[in-house]
Design a protein around this motif. Structure first.
Motif, mmCIF file in Angstrom:
data_model
loop_
_atom_site.group_PDB
_atom_site.id
_atom_site.type_symbol
_atom_site.label_atom_id
_atom_site.label_comp_id
_atom_site.label_asym_id
_atom_site.label_seq_id
_atom_site.Cartn_x
_atom_site.Cartn_y
_atom_site.Cartn_z
ATOM 1 N N GLU A 21 4.555 4.050 11.110
ATOM 2 C CA GLU A 21 4.971 4.990 12.206
ATOM 3 C C GLU A 21 3.549 5.313 12.849
ATOM 4 O O GLU A 21 3.917 5.438 14.202
ATOM 5 C CB GLU A 21 5.325 6.284 11.448
ATOM 6 N N HIS A 22 2.517 5.178 12.323
ATOM 7 C CA HIS A 22 1.307 5.488 13.108
ATOM 8 C C HIS A 22 1.015 4.264 14.217
ATOM 9 O O HIS A 22 0.495 4.561 15.277
ATOM 10 C CB HIS A 22 -0.046 5.294 12.050
ATOM 11 N N THR A 23 1.487 3.194 13.762
ATOM 12 C CA THR A 23 1.338 1.860 14.866
ATOM 13 C C THR A 23 2.409 1.730 15.775
ATOM 14 O O THR A 23 2.396 0.834 16.690
ATOM 15 C CB THR A 23 0.818 0.713 14.155
ATOM 16 N N THR B 62 0.687 -1.250 -0.164
ATOM 17 C CA THR B 62 -0.020 0.069 -0.102
ATOM 18 C C THR B 62 0.832 1.271 0.047
ATOM 19 O O THR B 62 2.121 1.274 0.612
ATOM 20 C CB THR B 62 -0.999 0.124 1.151
ATOM 21 N N PRO B 63 0.143 2.638 -0.518
ATOM 22 C CA PRO B 63 1.235 3.568 -0.587
ATOM 23 C C PRO B 63 1.535 4.103 0.803
ATOM 24 O O PRO B 63 2.811 4.758 0.872
ATOM 25 C CB PRO B 63 0.149 4.600 -1.520
ATOM 26 N N ASP B 64 0.622 4.160 1.389
ATOM 27 C CA ASP B 64 1.045 4.445 3.131
ATOM 28 C C ASP B 64 1.360 3.505 3.898
ATOM 29 O O ASP B 64 1.202 3.881 5.198
ATOM 30 C CB ASP B 64 -0.289 5.312 3.517
ATOM 31 N N TYR B 65 2.263 2.636 3.476
ATOM 32 C CA TYR B 65 2.791 1.505 4.461
ATOM 33 C C TYR B 65 3.656 2.257 5.335
ATOM 34 O O TYR B 65 3.507 1.825 6.726
ATOM 35 C CB TYR B 65 3.369 0.603 3.655
ATOM 36 N N PHE B 66 4.650 2.987 4.816
ATOM 37 C CA PHE B 66 5.525 3.551 5.961
ATOM 38 C C PHE B 66 4.761 4.542 6.941
ATOM 39 O O PHE B 66 5.163 4.643 8.105
ATOM 40 C CB PHE B 66 6.741 4.244 5.399
ATOM 41 N N GLY B 67 3.734 5.187 6.751
ATOM 42 C CA GLY B 67 3.018 6.107 7.361
ATOM 43 C C GLY B 67 2.097 5.041 8.419
ATOM 44 O O GLY B 67 2.037 5.508 9.699
#
Length: 522
Positions: free
Chosen positions: A34-36, A26-31
């Protein structure tokens, strides 16, 4: 629902990797990582939904809002905070770190505790439960191993009694085996029918009352020694403003409960001797010069022999049960000349046991109910089954009387409890074999609190995230669920958390090595 990292079934492993690959693509994998991060590594994180508002601290004006719908997975993940290593290793690792700081600051100072406490007399005492029947045990008379954690010393025979014969139930009253450290027989009774399971679970249940009385007895012993040596009482001001005379010494403690293999708890206690400042009751000052660690040692032994509690009557035991400490009371002095008992070793030892419960006995379950008790309790079963059965049986409703016979809709008003059973808590704590106390407790003046450590950590994280100091984040959140959304998310989050923990450990080791080199060079 989260899953362990072990891949037990090929089909499950394939599905897990497919979910992990889908998330990583998914495009927001690194986000998302960081979020989790705050819950990464937790086996069962709490998922929350709602609104986060930024509020000015002075005026209360809302300057910004963020709804969780705008975040990855539309939720906020929070670590469960479970202290038990068997339930959540990552949260238990954090708890153990806090426990280490709570224990050690009471010995060395720091984190609002004055460094002068390092000069106060301290002993490390172990209070054990008495015998409720002969059990298989492993005893090494003299250790020659390099580390007790990997002890390979040859133990003595378990119960080497050639003339013991058999018990009244026809079972051998002796055991000549030299048990290994991992022998499942350790802690099990030689005869299940001879063993007093009822007394043991009652002892576990009532041990919380035994400890405060013991501490009071220790302080009375020390006060008597002060009187004998002419050390006068201190005029202290109470919270109500009244002045009263108090002994010139007091004891501050940090205590950890450890479950033995036989299912009885024993307590490891740090006892620090403090003085009393007449002008500031909360000040930590050294004790008078006439009271030493020898007096503290003697007071502990005297109190352990003296204190006995008799529990309330029960239909199965009208006179109640006597609750007292066992004969084995071990007292060691912190920082003694042999160097075996240091503040760091003791703090690490207590922090380790603060994350454990009944796992050493072979039993680990959640709270038992009338629907699940039959899976664990059995009056004719093994040792653990009989202990759990004793908890459930002794905690049953005992005192009832019929208070009415009026028919209402064909239903008769039945019997109601009029006198609560003082042992009713045994059912609540049957999964803990009767022990319902906290596994780590301390005196208010001993050291810092867990709350202070958590608040300090939160403040550090806010500063690290460059949050303005004059704003507050107020959340209006509701519970959405517990656990990761799927096994793939659990695999990725737990792996990332394991790498972060490893990096922190390596960093601490390198920092410690650098400090040692710097000190050696100096």
């Amino acid at each position: 629902m989260s899953a362990p990292l072990a891949l037990s079934r090929p089909g499950l492993a394939a599905g897990r990797f497919a979910e992990a690959l889908h998330r990583a693509a998914t495009p927001d994998y690194f986000g998302w990582l960081e979020h989790t991060a705050a819950a990464g590594g937790c086996t069962r994180p709490i998922r929350l939904t709602g609104v986060l508002a930024s509020v000015e601290a002075d005026t209360g004006r809302i300057i910004g809002e963020l709804h969780t719908d705008e975040l990855p997975d539309r939720t906020i993940c929070k670590a469960c905070g479970n202290r038990r290593a068997s339930q959540c290793p990552d949260c238990a690792w954090v708890y153990a770190g806090d426990a280490f700081q709570v224990v050690r600051t009471g010995l060395t100072g720091g984190k609002t505790v004055p460094a002068t406490v390092a000069r106060h007399p301290v002993v490390f005492a172990t209070f054990t439960a008495p015998s409720f029947g002969a059990v298989h045990h492993r005893h090494v008379a003299r250790h020659t191993c390099a580390a007790r954690q990997r002890c390979d010393c040859r133990p003595a025979p378990c119960h080497a009694r050639r003339d013991a014969g058999t018990c009244e139930h026809g079972r051998p009253a002796a055991c000549f085996a030299r048990h290994d450290a991992d022998d499942p027989q350790l802690g099990r009774p030689l005869c299940l029918d001879c063993y007093d399971h009822d007394h043991q679970v009652v002892w576990n249940f009532a041990s919380g009352e035994l400890w405060p009385r013991t501490k009071q007895a220790i302080e009375r012993q020390l006060a008597a020694r002060c009187h004998q040596r002419g050390i006068a009482h201190v005029q202290a001001v109470t919270d109500s403003g009244r002045v009263r005379r108090v002994p010139p010494v007091r004891v501050s403690h940090g205590k950890v409960a450890e479950m033995q293999r036989r299912g009885a708890v024993h307590f490891h206690v740090l006892l620090r001797l403090d003085g009393v400042d007449p002008n500031d009751r909360d000040a930590l000052v050294p004790p008078p010069a006439g009271i030493t660690v020898d007096d503290l040692d003697a007071a502990v032994h005297a109190a352990a022999r003296q204190i006995t509690v008799t529990t309330p009557p029960h239909p199965d035991r009208p006179d109640g049960w006597p609750v007292a400490w066992g004969e084995q009371v071990d007292v060691r002095r912190i920082g003694s000349s042999d160097g075996d008992v240091t503040d760091a070793k003791v703090a690490a030892y207590l922090a380790k046991y603060a994350t454990k419960a009944t796992e050493v006995t072979g039993h680990a379950s959640t709270r038992l109910t009338s629907d699940t008790i039959d899976a664990y309790a059995n009056p004719d079963g093994d040792h653990l089954a009989r202990l759990i059965d004793a908890c459930w049986r002794l905690g049953r409703p005992t005192a009832t009387r019929t208070i009415g016979s009026t028919e209402q809709g064909g239903v008769r008003q039945g019997s109601l409890d009029t006198t609560p059973n003082p042992y009713a808590g045994l059912r609540r704590w049957a999964h803990m074999l009767g022990f319902g106390g906290h596994f780590l407790t301390k005196a208010r003046r001993y050291s810092v609190t867990f709350g202070l450590l958590r608040d300090t950590r939160a403040t550090y994280r806010r500063a690290e995230d460059e949050d303005p100091a004059d704003t507050l984040t107020v959340g209006t959140l509701t519970f959405l669920g517990a656990g990761w959304r799927n096994d793939g998310d659990a695999l990725l989050a737990n792996t990332a958390a394991a790498r972060r923990r490893q990096a922190r450990r390596i960093g601490r080791e390198e920092l410690g090595h650098h400090t040692w080199l710097t000190g050696a060079a100096a």
